[in-house]
Design an enzyme around this catalytic site. Structure first.
Site, mmCIF file in Angstrom:
data_model
loop_
_atom_site.group_PDB
_atom_site.id
_atom_site.type_symbol
_atom_site.label_atom_id
_atom_site.label_comp_id
_atom_site.label_asym_id
_atom_site.label_seq_id
_atom_site.Cartn_x
_atom_site.Cartn_y
_atom_site.Cartn_z
ATOM 1 N N LEU A 117 25.309 -29.298 40.877
ATOM 2 C CA LEU A 117 24.744 -28.914 42.182
ATOM 3 C C LEU A 117 25.909 -27.962 42.697
ATOM 4 O O LEU A 117 27.159 -28.146 42.636
ATOM 5 C CB LEU A 117 24.281 -29.767 43.102
ATOM 6 C CG LEU A 117 25.023 -30.708 43.879
ATOM 7 C CD1 LEU A 117 26.026 -30.067 44.984
ATOM 8 C CD2 LEU A 117 24.491 -31.800 44.365
ATOM 9 N N CYS B 220 35.748 -28.478 44.154
ATOM 10 C CA CYS B 220 35.577 -28.743 42.742
ATOM 11 C C CYS B 220 36.406 -27.990 41.699
ATOM 12 O O CYS B 220 37.094 -28.242 40.991
ATOM 13 C CB CYS B 220 34.163 -28.568 42.235
ATOM 14 S SG CYS B 220 33.124 -29.555 43.418
ATOM 15 N N GLY C 194 37.883 -21.284 45.202
ATOM 16 C CA GLY C 194 38.369 -22.467 45.820
ATOM 17 C C GLY C 194 37.313 -23.573 46.182
ATOM 18 O O GLY C 194 36.453 -23.615 45.144
ATOM 19 N N ASN D 41 32.592 -26.163 34.583
ATOM 20 C CA ASN D 41 33.468 -25.687 35.722
ATOM 21 C C ASN D 41 34.656 -25.014 34.917
ATOM 22 O O ASN D 41 34.984 -23.965 35.800
ATOM 23 C CB ASN D 41 33.729 -26.945 36.647
ATOM 24 C CG ASN D 41 32.941 -27.431 37.638
ATOM 25 O OD1 ASN D 41 31.813 -26.714 37.607
ATOM 26 N ND2 ASN D 41 33.185 -28.227 38.582
HETATM 27 C C1 UGA Z 1 31.009 -25.566 41.595
HETATM 28 C C2 UGA Z 1 30.108 -25.344 40.342
HETATM 29 O O1 UGA Z 1 29.417 -23.768 40.524
HETATM 30 C C3 UGA Z 1 28.925 -26.206 40.353
HETATM 31 O O2 UGA Z 1 27.996 -25.941 39.145
HETATM 32 C C4 UGA Z 1 29.512 -27.518 40.197
HETATM 33 O O3 UGA Z 1 28.338 -28.578 40.105
HETATM 34 C C5 UGA Z 1 30.267 -27.867 41.409
HETATM 35 O O4 UGA Z 1 31.403 -26.852 41.593
HETATM 36 C C6 UGA Z 1 30.939 -29.245 41.227
HETATM 37 O O5 UGA Z 1 31.816 -29.477 40.374
HETATM 38 O O6 UGA Z 1 30.349 -30.145 42.090
HETATM 39 P P1 UGA Z 1 30.752 -25.163 44.371
HETATM 40 O O7 UGA Z 1 32.389 -25.497 44.211
HETATM 41 O O8 UGA Z 1 29.881 -25.491 45.185
HETATM 42 O O9 UGA Z 1 30.017 -25.362 42.501
HETATM 43 O O10 UGA Z 1 30.909 -23.374 44.448
HETATM 44 P P2 UGA Z 1 30.672 -22.211 43.358
HETATM 45 O O11 UGA Z 1 29.333 -21.330 43.772
HETATM 46 O O12 UGA Z 1 30.902 -22.460 42.034
HETATM 47 O O13 UGA Z 1 31.954 -21.350 43.938
HETATM 48 C C7 UGA Z 1 33.152 -21.478 43.636
HETATM 49 C C8 UGA Z 1 34.310 -20.631 44.046
HETATM 50 O O14 UGA Z 1 34.180 -19.427 43.422
HETATM 51 C C9 UGA Z 1 33.967 -20.095 45.562
HETATM 52 O O15 UGA Z 1 35.206 -20.219 46.336
HETATM 53 C C10 UGA Z 1 33.630 -18.738 45.489
HETATM 54 O O16 UGA Z 1 33.784 -17.965 46.248
HETATM 55 C C11 UGA Z 1 34.190 -18.328 44.125
HETATM 56 N N1 UGA Z 1 33.575 -17.354 43.271
HETATM 57 C C12 UGA Z 1 32.358 -17.505 42.792
HETATM 58 C C13 UGA Z 1 34.090 -16.275 43.170
HETATM 59 O O17 UGA Z 1 35.413 -15.686 43.659
HETATM 60 N N2 UGA Z 1 33.479 -15.116 42.663
HETATM 61 C C14 UGA Z 1 32.500 -15.234 41.784
HETATM 62 O O18 UGA Z 1 31.786 -14.376 41.058
HETATM 63 C C15 UGA Z 1 31.785 -16.574 41.976
#
Ligand code: UGA
Length: 446
Positions: A156, A269, A266, A217
């Site tokens: 998630l 996760c 960031g 991840n």
């Molecule tokens: C992430 C994974 O997407 C989930 O599938 C996983 O279950 C989760 O970690 C976990 O291990 O529990 P999450 O940490 O909620 O989910 O956030 P993401 O939506 O993955 O974003 C992570 C970071 O990447 C954020 O800081 C976001 O701003 C950044 N990001 C995302 C970017 O800089 N560019 C992008 O194109 C996408």
């Protein structure tokens, strides 16, 4: 069929899982050692911001299907299916994951289990953990061999936690192939409704299930760092990374999602998971395979420093005495989570260089203040930007995308904006006389 279950850990993962399992019709007991969290959840209040979760929580508490407790005894008595959803943070001063909380659930629960039970791990753990925990569980419990431990990683995303739990892309179940257990049939019963919707359930061994999660991840982190590396090249070549991402993203093999350049990833996760993955690979003799993740991490951290530099350039070479308005503190929009948030990290670095920094985030001001009490906090974007020499947009909240540049023009000292998420309409800001800088986009639009 209704299954009675306990869910250990009531953070983002556990609380969402507990509420969603009740939503599927099961009888669920949420368990946590933190009495305050339990009291809040039992009163129908989610202690963090997650759209849609409060409604599901309240509905299922009301129906009587969802309850909360701090008592492991009660949980052991109540259910013979147990989910582990506690955190596995980065160990202090090391890359490896801290498994204290997962081990503590096993050690506390095991002696209380007298009869056959199935334990599903959901937390993100280094490969090999589940096998070890299964042995530990059986050794410490009077139920011994009647206990089965399986691994059922969670994918998630914060901000979409309910949707991702009830309608996931896929489900993965790792079972201990040295045992002829019931974990698979129990899982099929629990997730029947989701499986009936056509969501694939991949059944595999414990190690593969653990690895699927860390690999997913690691891939996402790599994708983000790839585009951020391209942003660096674009900056050097006076090219535009957004157009580049759109163009390569049309290739279905590449895909446009997770190709947004900016201040990088960031949260609780991605950063710690890639580090724990590297640490574990080293332990099992596969460190060479993952050395590229160190570069993924480096590229990511470099984005933060780069934005601090851009702010310094914007105020004429020194941040000393400058006023900086920062929009966004959460690690991503629709979340109040500031764990390893690039936005807050940048705010802190800028303040350390002598600037006066005021932050505004629609949901994360309180959590930010707890970590960085010395930063200024504002109640609105306008207030954060008052008297600013430059504004930095560091989390792409919708509220900031929709910002009307003219509403800030009269309050700032200089009409300068750094778009750390490439989320603003640059042409519009420039047309209204702002000096606009994005990440990996051309300095002059013409
Ligand atoms: C992430 C994974 O997407 C989930 O599938 C996983 O279950 C989760 O970690 C976990 O291990 O529990 P999450 O940490 O909620 O989910 O956030 P993401 O939506 O993955 O974003 C992570 C970071 O990447 C954020 O800081 C976001 O701003 C950044 N990001 C995302 C970017 O800089 N560019 C992008 O194109 C996408």
């Amino acid at each position: 069929m209704t299954v009675r279950m306990a869910v250990f850990g009531t953070g983002y993962l556990g609380a969402t899982h507990a509420a969603c399992m009740a939503e599927l019709g099961h009888e669920v007991l949420g368990v946590d050692v933190d009495g305050e969290k339990i009291a809040s959840l039992a009163a129908g209040k989610v202690p963090f911001y997650e759209p849609g979760l409060p409604e599901i929580l309240q509905r299922n508490i009301k129906s009587g299907r969802l309850r909360f407790t701090t008592s492991y005894e009660e949980a052991a008595e109540f259910a013979d299916v147990h989910f582990i959803g506690v955190g596995t943070p980065q160990r202090k001063g090391e890359f490896a994951a801290d498994l204290t909380y997962v081990e503590s659930v096993i050690d506390t629960l095991a002696p209380l289990l007298k009869d056959a039970a199935t334990i599903f791990g959901k937390s993100t753990v280094p490969v090999g953990t589940a096998k070890r925990l299964g042995e530990r569980l059986r050794r410490k419990s009077p139920a011994g061999d009647a206990l089965e431990l399986a691994w059922n990683p969670e994918f998630l995303r914060e901000g979409y936690a309910v949707q991702d739990t009830l309608h996931p892309d896929r489900m993965v179940l790792g079972i201990d192939d040295t045992r002829s257990g019931v974990a698979e049939s129990v899982a099929r019963e629990i997730y029947a409704q989701i499986i009936d919707e056509g969501v694939p359930l991949l059944v595999t061994d414990l190690a593969t299930a653990e690895l699927v999660k860390t690999a997913a991840n690691a891939f996402l982190a790599t994708k983000i760092s790839f585009i951020n590396a391209m942003a660096e090249v674009c900056e050097a070549a006076d090219a535009d990374v957004t157009v580049l991402a759109d163009a390569i993203g049309y290739d279905a093999r590449i895909g446009r999602r997770f190709l947004n350049a900016g201040v990088g990833f960031g949260g609780g996760c991605l950063p710690k998971d890639i580090r724990a993955f590297m640490a574990r690979a080293g332990e099992i003799g596969a460190d060479e395979a993952l050395t590229f993740l160190r570069e993924v991490d480096n590229i990511n951290m470099r984005r933060r420093t780069r934005v601090v530099e851009m702010a310094r350039e914007a105020v004429g070479g020194s941040l000393l005495g400058a006023r900086i308005g920062i929009l966004g503190a959460a690690f991503k929009p629709d979340s109040d989570d500031v764990r390893d948030s690039p936005a807050l990290n940048i705010a802190g670095q800028i303040q350390l260089q002598g600037a006066s920094v005021t932050v505004y985030d629609p949901k994360a001001n309180e959590n930010s203040r707890a970590i960085f009490p010395t930063l200024g906090y504002a109640k609105s974007a306008e207030e954060a930007c008052a008297g600013a020499d430059v504004i930095l947009v560091l989390t792409e909240w919708d509220e900031f995308r929709k910002l009307e540049p003219s509403s800030l023009a009269h309050t700032v000292r200089q009409k300068k904006v750094i778009d750390g998420r490439n989320c603003l309409d640059s042409a519009r800001w420039r047309d209204l006389g702002w000096e606009y800088r994005g990440i990996g986009v051309r300095v002059h639009s013409d």
